[in-house]
Design a protein around this motif. Structure first.
Motif, short mmCIF file in Angstrom:
data_model
loop_
_atom_site.label_atom_id
_atom_site.label_comp_id
_atom_site.label_asym_id
_atom_site.label_seq_id
_atom_site.Cartn_x
_atom_site.Cartn_y
_atom_site.Cartn_z
N HIS A 103 30.24 42.90 -7.38
CA HIS A 103 29.30 41.98 -6.73
C HIS A 103 29.96 40.64 -6.39
O HIS A 103 29.28 39.64 -6.16
CB HIS A 103 28.07 41.77 -7.63
CG HIS A 103 27.23 43.00 -7.75
ND1 HIS A 103 27.49 43.99 -8.67
CD2 HIS A 103 26.15 43.43 -7.03
CE1 HIS A 103 26.60 44.97 -8.54
NE2 HIS A 103 25.79 44.65 -7.55
N ASP A 104 31.30 40.64 -6.38
CA ASP A 104 32.06 39.47 -5.95
C ASP A 104 31.65 38.21 -6.71
O ASP A 104 31.44 37.15 -6.13
CB ASP A 104 31.91 39.27 -4.43
CG ASP A 104 32.90 38.26 -3.87
OD1 ASP A 104 33.95 38.02 -4.51
OD2 ASP A 104 32.61 37.69 -2.78
N MET A 105 31.52 38.33 -8.02
CA MET A 105 31.15 37.19 -8.86
C MET A 105 32.38 36.58 -9.49
O MET A 105 33.22 37.30 -10.04
CB MET A 105 30.23 37.64 -10.00
CG MET A 105 28.77 37.72 -9.66
SD MET A 105 27.84 38.17 -11.14
CE MET A 105 26.63 39.24 -10.40
N ARG A 106 32.48 35.29 -9.42
CA ARG A 106 33.55 34.56 -10.09
C ARG A 106 33.01 34.05 -11.42
O ARG A 106 32.08 33.23 -11.45
CB ARG A 106 34.03 33.40 -9.23
CG ARG A 106 35.29 32.72 -9.77
CD ARG A 106 35.64 31.52 -8.92
NE ARG A 106 36.99 31.04 -9.17
CZ ARG A 106 37.51 29.93 -8.63
NH1 ARG A 106 36.77 29.19 -7.81
NH2 ARG A 106 38.74 29.56 -8.91
N LEU A 107 33.58 34.51 -12.50
CA LEU A 107 33.17 34.09 -13.84
C LEU A 107 34.16 33.08 -14.40
O LEU A 107 35.31 33.04 -13.98
CB LEU A 107 33.06 35.30 -14.77
CG LEU A 107 32.17 36.45 -14.29
CD1 LEU A 107 32.12 37.55 -15.36
CD2 LEU A 107 30.77 35.96 -13.95
N SER A 108 33.71 32.28 -15.33
CA SER A 108 34.59 31.30 -15.98
C SER A 108 34.10 31.08 -17.40
O SER A 108 33.03 31.54 -17.79
CB SER A 108 34.58 29.98 -15.21
OG SER A 108 33.28 29.40 -15.21
N GLU A 146 41.92 33.86 -11.19
CA GLU A 146 40.96 33.09 -10.39
C GLU A 146 39.66 32.87 -11.16
O GLU A 146 38.79 32.11 -10.73
CB GLU A 146 40.67 33.79 -9.06
CG GLU A 146 39.92 35.10 -9.16
CD GLU A 146 40.84 36.30 -9.40
OE1 GLU A 146 40.36 37.43 -9.19
OE2 GLU A 146 42.00 36.12 -9.80
N HIS A 147 39.53 33.52 -12.31
CA HIS A 147 38.39 33.33 -13.22
C HIS A 147 38.89 32.44 -14.36
O HIS A 147 39.51 32.91 -15.32
CB HIS A 147 37.91 34.67 -13.74
CG HIS A 147 37.52 35.63 -12.66
ND1 HIS A 147 36.21 35.80 -12.24
CD2 HIS A 147 38.27 36.47 -11.90
CE1 HIS A 147 36.18 36.70 -11.27
NE2 HIS A 147 37.42 37.11 -11.04
N PRO A 148 38.65 31.12 -14.29
CA PRO A 148 39.37 30.18 -15.15
C PRO A 148 38.75 29.93 -16.51
O PRO A 148 37.58 30.22 -16.77
CB PRO A 148 39.32 28.89 -14.32
CG PRO A 148 38.06 28.99 -13.53
CD PRO A 148 37.87 30.45 -13.24
N VAL A 149 39.60 29.37 -17.38
CA VAL A 149 39.17 28.80 -18.67
C VAL A 149 39.46 27.31 -18.57
O VAL A 149 40.61 26.90 -18.39
CB VAL A 149 39.92 29.42 -19.85
CG1 VAL A 149 39.57 28.71 -21.15
CG2 VAL A 149 39.60 30.92 -19.97
N ASN A 150 38.44 26.50 -18.71
CA ASN A 150 38.54 25.06 -18.44
C ASN A 150 38.39 24.23 -19.71
O ASN A 150 37.51 24.50 -20.53
CB ASN A 150 37.45 24.66 -17.44
CG ASN A 150 37.44 23.17 -17.16
OD1 ASN A 150 38.40 22.63 -16.62
ND2 ASN A 150 36.36 22.50 -17.52
N ILE A 151 39.27 23.23 -19.88
CA ILE A 151 39.17 22.32 -21.03
C ILE A 151 39.42 20.89 -20.57
O ILE A 151 39.79 20.64 -19.42
CB ILE A 151 40.16 22.68 -22.16
CG1 ILE A 151 41.62 22.58 -21.67
CG2 ILE A 151 39.87 24.06 -22.72
CD1 ILE A 151 42.64 22.76 -22.79
N HIS A 152 39.21 19.96 -21.49
CA HIS A 152 39.54 18.55 -21.25
C HIS A 152 40.94 18.25 -21.81
O HIS A 152 41.47 19.01 -22.63
CB HIS A 152 38.51 17.64 -21.91
CG HIS A 152 37.13 17.79 -21.35
ND1 HIS A 152 36.72 17.12 -20.23
CD2 HIS A 152 36.09 18.58 -21.73
CE1 HIS A 152 35.46 17.46 -19.95
NE2 HIS A 152 35.07 18.34 -20.85
#
Length: 315
Positions: A103-108, A146-152
């Motif tokens: 379903h062309d979903m971008r998860l993060s 392209e499905h990222p893990v984001n931090i500060h």
């Protein structure tokens, strides 16, 4: 330009469905280890099954951007537990990932504020374990970087310049598979958009621009002036940003129920004028999916903006 809106963790429109049920370490220790492990595993399975319902809901309502809860598998990174999430939930994770791709979903994912790479060695070691857990979830789903893990960036610890250098010294200790999907976000008190961007450019990592954090902790240059540099850090991956609005004048840093469309529209117009083919917009609001759809409706009222799915627009 295509604009994809998404939301965080859970859908309020789905009654009684939480992907973040907890199982505390105190409770874990009160039970025989085998029983404790089994109960913890079942809580995690329930959270993943709740996530499956959310992904179905997203597909039915035209949402192609979603942030998974970080609390899917409780205690998985605790040193006394040591659960292999990919082995334990392999088939379920694969099912979720296949559905997202279909379903062309971008998860993060977005670890909590205690996941700091520039703290003490103990804190950094715990942060790497936590980042590996988040990466295991996305890898178990078969999803690429392209499905990222984001931090500060982390704390200042009395010397911002030294804290930044310590972060760069620690990055080589982070496994390559984790760094491949790692992004850094500007925060609302300490590291501005410009400072975070400089770290990302030096490290070769994407910069996650948070517009509300920039209002709380502004750089000398506004986000649109820095847009060419920010978008360049993403390479071939679609650029992703965070949007929210202040809860009140007194609680300016806290998130409101919904997101004011005006500031978001102004930034998106700049992205369109800059020629970006697509931008992904994560809505950080108390009303979750409901806030996401409200923002989509308000942006679609702008002349030239067409709403092509529930949370997908074209401008």
């Amino acid at each position: 330009m295509e604009i994809r809106l998404g939301y965080v963790s859970t859908a309020l429109a789905i009654y009684g469905n939480t992907p973040s049920s907890s199982f505390t370490y105190k409770r874990f220790r009160e039970l025989p280890r085998d029983e404790a492990m089994q109960r913890m595993i079942e809580v995690g399975r329930g959270n993943l099954e709740a996530t499956r319902r959310i992904l179905y809901y997203n597909a039915a309502h035209g949402v192609r951007l979603f942030r998974l809860s970080s609390a899917l598998v409780p205690l998985s990174t605790h040193p006394d537990v040591g659960l292999d999430v990919r082995e334990t939930y392999g088939s379920l994770l694969a099912e979720l990932g296949a559905f997202a791709r279909a379903h062309d979903m971008r998860l993060s994912m977005h670890p909590n504020q205690f996941t700091l790479l520039n703290g003490s060695e103990t804190i950094a070691e715990a942060a790497i374990r936590d980042l590996e857990y988040h990466t295991d979830i996305l890898e178990g789903m078969g999803l690429g970087p392209e499905h990222p893990v984001n931090i500060h960036i982390g704390g200042v610890y009395g010397d911002k310049e030294s804290a930044i250098e310590r972060l760069h010294e620690r990055l080589p200790l982070v496994p390559e598979r984790v760094r491949a999907r790692l992004t850094f976000e500007n925060d609302d008190k300490t590291y501005t958009l410009e400072e975070t961007l400089a770290v990302c450019e030096r490290a070769g990592l994407p910069m996650m621009c948070d517009l509300h954090h920039d209002r709380c902790n502004p750089s000398s240059s506004p986000p649109l002036e820095l847009l060419p540099r920010i978008s360049a850090t993403w390479g071939e991956r679609p650029m992703k940003i965070h949007v929210s609005s202040p809860k009140s004048e007194k609680e300016f840093r806290a998130h409101a129920d919904d997101v004011e469309a005006g500031p978001v529209a102004a930034f998106l117009k700049g992205c369109r004028d800059a020629g970006l083919p697509r931008i992904d917009v994560m809505v950080e609001a108390k009303r979750k999916d409901l806030a996401c759809f409200r923002l989509a409706e308000e942006l679609a009222a702008i002349r030239g903006v067409k709403r092509i799915e529930g949370a997908v627009l074209r401008w």
